[in-house]
Design a protein around this motif. Structure first.
Motif, PDB file in Angstrom:
ATOM      1  N   GLY A 159       0.805  -1.216   0.000  1.00  0.00           N
ATOM      2  CA  GLY A 159       0.000   0.000   0.000  1.00  0.00           C
ATOM      3  C   GLY A 159       0.832   1.257   0.000  1.00  0.00           C
ATOM      4  N   HIS A 160       1.904   1.260   0.772  1.00  0.00           N
ATOM      5  CA  HIS A 160       2.809   2.415   0.838  1.00  0.00           C
ATOM      6  C   HIS A 160       3.346   2.765  -0.545  1.00  0.00           C
ATOM      7  N   PHE A 161       3.862   1.757  -1.246  1.00  0.00           N
ATOM      8  CA  PHE A 161       4.448   2.027  -2.556  1.00  0.00           C
ATOM      9  C   PHE A 161       3.389   2.259  -3.620  1.00  0.00           C
ATOM     10  N   ALA A 162       2.210   1.661  -3.448  1.00  0.00           N
ATOM     11  CA  ALA A 162       1.133   1.950  -4.392  1.00  0.00           C
ATOM     12  C   ALA A 162       0.737   3.424  -4.323  1.00  0.00           C
ATOM     13  N   ILE A 163       0.673   3.966  -3.112  1.00  0.00           N
ATOM     14  CA  ILE A 163       0.365   5.390  -2.962  1.00  0.00           C
ATOM     15  C   ILE A 163       1.447   6.228  -3.630  1.00  0.00           C
ATOM     16  N   GLU A 164       2.699   5.941  -3.330  1.00  0.00           N
ATOM     17  CA  GLU A 164       3.786   6.773  -3.852  1.00  0.00           C
ATOM     18  C   GLU A 164       3.926   6.654  -5.363  1.00  0.00           C
ATOM     19  N   LEU A 165       3.815   5.446  -5.903  1.00  0.00           N
ATOM     20  CA  LEU A 165       3.921   5.277  -7.354  1.00  0.00           C
ATOM     21  C   LEU A 165       2.760   5.969  -8.065  1.00  0.00           C
ATOM     22  N   ALA A 166       1.554   5.814  -7.531  1.00  0.00           N
ATOM     23  CA  ALA A 166       0.392   6.434  -8.159  1.00  0.00           C
ATOM     24  C   ALA A 166       0.474   7.951  -8.114  1.00  0.00           C
ATOM     25  N   VAL A 177      -7.506   2.541   5.838  1.00  0.00           N
ATOM     26  CA  VAL A 177      -6.669   2.016   6.914  1.00  0.00           C
ATOM     27  C   VAL A 177      -7.587   1.562   8.045  1.00  0.00           C
ATOM     28  N   SER A 178      -6.980   0.983   9.108  1.00  0.00           N
ATOM     29  CA  SER A 178      -7.768   0.473  10.223  1.00  0.00           C
ATOM     30  C   SER A 178      -7.530   1.214  11.527  1.00  0.00           C
ATOM     31  N   SER A 179      -6.579   2.166  11.563  1.00  0.00           N
ATOM     32  CA  SER A 179      -6.273   2.850  12.816  1.00  0.00           C
ATOM     33  C   SER A 179      -5.722   4.237  12.538  1.00  0.00           C
ATOM     34  N   GLU A 180      -5.653   5.047  13.563  1.00  0.00           N
ATOM     35  CA  GLU A 180      -5.106   6.387  13.422  1.00  0.00           C
ATOM     36  C   GLU A 180      -3.607   6.344  13.147  1.00  0.00           C
ATOM     37  N   GLU A 181      -2.910   5.402  13.760  1.00  0.00           N
ATOM     38  CA  GLU A 181      -1.476   5.258  13.481  1.00  0.00           C
ATOM     39  C   GLU A 181      -1.257   4.981  11.995  1.00  0.00           C
ATOM     40  N   LYS A 182      -2.073   4.097  11.448  1.00  0.00           N
ATOM     41  CA  LYS A 182      -1.928   3.760  10.038  1.00  0.00           C
ATOM     42  C   LYS A 182      -2.391   4.912   9.145  1.00  0.00           C
ATOM     43  N   ARG A 183      -3.359   5.688   9.613  1.00  0.00           N
ATOM     44  CA  ARG A 183      -3.762   6.871   8.859  1.00  0.00           C
ATOM     45  C   ARG A 183      -2.560   7.799   8.654  1.00  0.00           C
ATOM     46  N   ALA A 184      -1.781   8.001   9.705  1.00  0.00           N
ATOM     47  CA  ALA A 184      -0.614   8.881   9.605  1.00  0.00           C
ATOM     48  C   ALA A 184       0.393   8.348   8.599  1.00  0.00           C
ATOM     49  N   ARG A 185       0.552   7.032   8.547  1.00  0.00           N
ATOM     50  CA  ARG A 185       1.494   6.439   7.598  1.00  0.00           C
ATOM     51  C   ARG A 185       1.034   6.676   6.161  1.00  0.00           C
ATOM     52  N   ALA A 186      -0.251   6.459   5.905  1.00  0.00           N
ATOM     53  CA  ALA A 186      -0.771   6.634   4.552  1.00  0.00           C
ATOM     54  C   ALA A 186      -0.732   8.098   4.131  1.00  0.00           C
ATOM     55  N   LEU A 193      -6.680  11.428   0.422  1.00  0.00           N
ATOM     56  CA  LEU A 193      -7.721  11.203   1.419  1.00  0.00           C
ATOM     57  C   LEU A 193      -7.466   9.847   2.052  1.00  0.00           C
ATOM     58  N   VAL A 194      -7.582   9.785   3.382  1.00  0.00           N
ATOM     59  CA  VAL A 194      -7.431   8.529   4.100  1.00  0.00           C
ATOM     60  C   VAL A 194      -8.661   8.331   4.973  1.00  0.00           C
ATOM     61  N   VAL A 195      -9.309   7.180   4.856  1.00  0.00           N
ATOM     62  CA  VAL A 195     -10.486   6.883   5.661  1.00  0.00           C
ATOM     63  C   VAL A 195     -10.303   5.533   6.343  1.00  0.00           C
ATOM     64  N   ARG A 196     -10.961   5.382   7.473  1.00  0.00           N
ATOM     65  CA  ARG A 196     -10.983   4.086   8.147  1.00  0.00           C
ATOM     66  C   ARG A 196     -12.077   3.241   7.503  1.00  0.00           C
ATOM     67  N   TYR A 197     -11.709   2.090   7.006  1.00  0.00           N
ATOM     68  CA  TYR A 197     -12.679   1.288   6.261  1.00  0.00           C
ATOM     69  C   TYR A 197     -13.784   0.756   7.167  1.00  0.00           C
ATOM     70  N   THR A 198     -13.575   0.790   8.480  1.00  0.00           N
ATOM     71  CA  THR A 198     -14.596   0.314   9.412  1.00  0.00           C
ATOM     72  C   THR A 198     -15.675   1.367   9.669  1.00  0.00           C
ATOM     73  N   ASP A 199     -15.457   2.599   9.249  1.00  0.00           N
ATOM     74  CA  ASP A 199     -16.452   3.646   9.471  1.00  0.00           C
ATOM     75  C   ASP A 199     -17.675   3.408   8.587  1.00  0.00           C
ATOM     76  N   ALA A 200     -18.836   3.635   9.131  1.00  0.00           N
ATOM     77  CA  ALA A 200     -20.078   3.381   8.389  1.00  0.00           C
ATOM     78  C   ALA A 200     -20.202   4.252   7.152  1.00  0.00           C
ATOM     79  N   ASP A 201     -19.608   5.432   7.197  1.00  0.00           N
ATOM     80  CA  ASP A 201     -19.729   6.353   6.065  1.00  0.00           C
ATOM     81  C   ASP A 201     -18.504   6.343   5.161  1.00  0.00           C
ATOM     82  N   ALA A 202     -17.676   5.286   5.228  1.00  0.00           N
ATOM     83  CA  ALA A 202     -16.433   5.249   4.453  1.00  0.00           C
ATOM     84  C   ALA A 202     -16.689   5.408   2.962  1.00  0.00           C
TER      85      ALA A 202
END
Length: 325
Positions: A159-166, A177-186, A193-202
């Protein structure tokens, strides 16, 4: 040379050992590389554990990815000379001498020049993750230029390299992502835009921000298919690079909306596909568009613990620091 190796399949602590091996000599189309950093991927521990059903041919030095310095070249090798910094990919595929050693012996095509500005740690992060990301994105920058891409698992290695290459190719990128820590990484990788996939409004947040997406790089299609279909454009592509569990497909919807579902495994790419992924990754690396993942370093003698750490799924890149830069 000092090398980690295994002669049978099983748990890391039981089958991996540090041994002295004779320094291998390169054949006509091979290069020998002094390893500085060896990168570890899930496929490395899964192969050693027996999940790939690949018995070692006498012995196996594991790990596909790494970075170091060319030490010797075969008689037919051109373009690489001793002293050249390189990053390696698929080093242990069909080959005894992977990167978990002081030296690796690989076909010359699997050793790619590493720019002076790029660290050995970054070089060891590439290989499986970056090449998988490049192929999932369509294999060439033009496949996503001006498009919208959704990267599931934006904090993982692929995912990291997919973001950077794209982003480097000119795409707009949404990541889940699944957490706030991972949000910061992305976000650090450049996702718009980074969203938590577990959110109902994702799905609605993605649609409100980007409209329907053209391509999805997917790490967990079974869990994420409903979200994917909620945001994917007609004629879009889902490229899935990880397999877990069973998958039931709404075939009619795929047909009506002309959706392409592609399953990606690096070992199965054609030479032309692999070459295209290498070229794109190298171009982005030369441009300074790729960054290393957070490093989780181990010494060579703790290879068993390092592989077990990868199996735990940490955020970051587990590597062996084999030698000084």
């Amino acid at each position: 040379m000092k090398a980690a190796c295994y002669r049978s399949l099983g748990p890391a602590a039981e089958v991996l050992e540090l041994v002295d091996l004779q320094l291998p000599e390169p054949g006509p189309d091979e290069v020998r590389v002094r390893i500085v950093t060896s990168g570890i991927n899930p496929t490395d521990w899964k192969t050693r554990a027996g999940l790939r059903n690949r018995e070692p041919d006498g012995f196996q030095v594991p790990h596909h990815d790494g970075a170091g310095v060319v030490d010797a070249v075969g008689s037919a090798v051109t373009g690489l000379v001793p002293g050249r910094r390189v990053w390696l990919h698929l080093a242990a595929f069909g080959n005894r001498y992977g990167t978990a050693a002081e030296y690796a012996l690989v076909p010359a095509a699997r050793a790619v020049p590493l720019p002076d500005a790029a660290s050995y740690d970054l070089g060891a992060c590439l290989g499986v993750p970056a090449l998988t990301a490049a192929h999932c994105l369509g294999g060439r920058p033009g496949a996503v230029a001006g498009r919208t891409v959704l990267v599931a698992g934006g904090a993982g290695a692929v995912g990291h390299f997919a973001i950077e290459l794209a982003k480097h190719a000119g795409a707009r990128v949404v990541a889940t992502v699944s957490s706030e820590e991972k949000r910061a990484r992305a976000e650090a990788a450049g996702a718009d835009l980074v969203v938590r996939y577990t959110d109902a409004d994702a799905a609605q947040r993605i649609l409100d921000f980007a409209g329907r997406v053209d391509r999805i790089v997917e790490v967990a299609i079974g869990a994420n298919l409903d979200l994917d279909l909620a945001v994917l454009a007609t004629g879009g592509t889902i490229a899935s690079y990880a397999a877990a569990g069973e998958l039931a497909l709404p075939v009619g919807r795929f047909m009506v909306e002309n959706i392409t579902l592609s399953f990606v495994l690096l070992y199965g790419l054609s030479p032309a596909q692999l070459s295209a992924a290498v070229s794109w990754t190298s171009e982005a690396l030369d441009a300074g568009a790729l960054t290393s993942l957070p490093m989780l370093p181990y010494p060579l003698e703790l290879v068993a613990q390092a592989q077990d750490r990868v199996a735990e799924g940490p955020v970051g890149k587990v590597v062996l620091r084999v030698a000084e830069d």
